[in-house]
Enzyme design. Sequence first.
Site, short mmCIF file in Angstrom:
data_model
loop_
_atom_site.label_atom_id
_atom_site.label_comp_id
_atom_site.label_asym_id
_atom_site.label_seq_id
_atom_site.Cartn_x
_atom_site.Cartn_y
_atom_site.Cartn_z
CB SER A 318 -45.77 -11.75 55.23
OG SER A 318 -45.20 -11.22 56.23
CG ASP A 319 -40.67 -15.74 54.62
OD1 ASP A 319 -39.97 -15.44 55.90
OD2 ASP A 319 -39.90 -16.43 53.70
CB CYS A 320 -39.48 -12.14 58.43
SG CYS A 320 -40.23 -13.33 59.68
#
Length: 807
Positions: A318-320
């Site tokens: 995932s993006d953060c």
Amino acid sequence: MANNLFFLLCISFTIASFVISTDVRKEVSKIRPDDLTPTGSDFAYVCDPSRYAKLNLDMSRFAFCDSKLPYSVRAKDLVRQMTLPEKIAQLGNSAEGVPRLALPKYEWWSEALHGVANFGKGTIFDDLVPHATSFPTVILTTASFNESLWKEIGQAVSTEARAMYNLGRAGLTFWSPTINIARDPRWGRIAEAPGEDPFLVGIYAVNYVRGLQDVQGTENYIDLSSRPLKVSACCKHFTAYDVENWKGVDRYHFDARVTEQDMEETFNPPFEMCVKDGDVSGIMCSYNRVNGIPSCADPNLLKQTLRQEWDLHGYIVSDCDSVSVMVTGHNFLNDTYEDAIAQTLRAGMDLDCGKSYPKYTGNAVNQSKVRESDIDKALENLYIVLFRTGFFDGIPAYKSLGKNDICTNKSIELATRAAKEGITLLKNEGGTLPLSTGMFKNLAVVGPHANATIAMLGNYAFESKHPGSPCHYTSPIDGFSTYGKVNYAAGCGDIACNKTSLIPQAVESAKIADATIILVGLDLTVEVEKLDRVDLLLPGNQSELINQVANAAKGPVILVVMCAGGVDISFAKNNPKIKAILWVGYPGEEGGRAIADVVFGLYNPGGRLPVTWYEANYVNKIPLTSMQFRPDDSKGYPGRTYKFFNGSTVFPFGFGLSYTKFNYTTIQALHTLPVKLGRHTHCHDLNYMANKTKPTCPAILLNDLQCGEYFKLNIEVKNVGKRDGSEVVLVYSKPPDGIIGTHFKQLIGFKRIFVAAGGREVVNFVFNGCKSLSIVDYASNRLLPSGGHTIMVGDGVASFPLQVTFH
């Protein structure tokens, strides 16, 4: 009795879940966390026999350390030996490790967008490793249109990354490159992107990923799941992601409403190329929703598209904090954290950059929302990648890399060459450039970027609040000082240039100078992650500074623009006092040297714009949040990118001048492409304009074709000027006239070549008919139309018809 039975069941469950043999427990009790964590050159690899001996563990007990077994078997054995809490502790970017298995902690998050950066928790800069090479930002590097350069930069970056890993200062997984389409110039992250054309972006992705990942001699492994990796790359952000924060709409809440046509034609092809041709080992899903569904929770995108259709051999991250964003930002289905974890794990997301997976997955299992088998599969995907990087077994070829392989002269020179190759000449009235060193000794170097250092790096380089910096800086002042006496005047206090009090000093400098170089543009206070632009103008009083200095200058005026997304500098383009204009992107640590060398002719610029530069009123015609590419007359939308935009531009995609002149001659070109149809192949209809005659068989679905037809194009490029130089040969295809809703033209090939003055070079292209001539219709079908296509070289410098026939 019931209470006693319950007590016995609890005891039995505890023993079954957590018991370890007495001998192993005694061994584990002696292991300290620091013994497990790679902290320096003493850490070679996980399954080093000497390491297990030092930890008083018998390595033969652990099948995951048996190098004779396939990675898939070893990864499964490792995961099966973990308890459920141990598994969950590995699902965040800061994986906790398992002491009893001698599995060390691992930080997945490192960044290498255009050099190893101190973004991310996995990279450490300190007294041992204080620097790394900072190459130009991606948008400028792409402007070189040089595939071999892109791969070479990737190789240099991965060498420094591997050296830092050996020194305990970096991981082996780097969340780069960014390969989103630069759909709109207002997007804050255009510096990271390779441009607006999906084919160009895809070719960049393949080469940079190959540069980062490929171990020499193993590029063509049959079993891609076991192919060694120099470091692991990650193409991001999947997909339709390009809104940061625009007029109150941010990426944590944005729902990208995208047609299947635009998805198939523009947003997804770079990622498909990255997976299929680049064999990337990681994909990052984006914050935004796509047609209502968060991209990290969409099984159609992750499982079906990435894994099944494109055959990803790697992991999905995932993006953060994207999982948290699903709950707090998107409020997707009013999910709890446990619901969000169930959604993303089932969709195929393996790793959470964040703390949601480690914190809430246990609850999700207890609530029967997550199967342990889904956790196992995610971990297996992760560990197979780490096996491929040598984290468990080492890769002997890179064992010797160390501090002396970081910031080498070779890498610094490569960063300089990359900047030079990308710098793009936009105006050169009367052949003003290059300047002669003998005639122009007294230089006025003015403007807010005249003394740029950190600004030249762009984003994803080095955060000032953390240790770490480029090998060294060469500012524009430093660069021009090697050619003459420099009189520096900032003209503006900063990029915002809100005050005019410093302009008079710059004007005075120009009055007495043999030549004046004005350096203006944008920086990370204007265009950056989490911040989109609202206009296409130079900030504050920069235009006033340019005009006043140009009007007062004694000698020729050269305007240098440092930015990622385009700006409307029509006033400067049309000002006869401004003789030349250069776009230099964010040129990296050696940007000042590169700019000066171009201005004084040590290097002949050959860069081409990878994005369209629109006029300022573009922002009034189409909102950033509109994802469509095709023009819409009913809304007054002019379309996006060179493929669909129907208005006037400041500078078009692919534009760039040279200090010399090139002539093109077509040597060989095929004018007919017969396509053989199968017995059961059917014609597909197309919408044509009313005044056009529709062919008997308008088109065929690509899925119904063998696609084995190719056509060649041989072009002779002659340098008819007096200077050596590089030329970028761009080849486009134009579909048959009259088809409604298709692109004006599309890039199908490019090559950068060097041609000596008076010399000639032959450029050979071979194109696949299906890939180079196809279109995508409104129903997202990819089709090969019959009829008269046109192959165009450059901006129409050469063209020829190509008739596609079915038989």
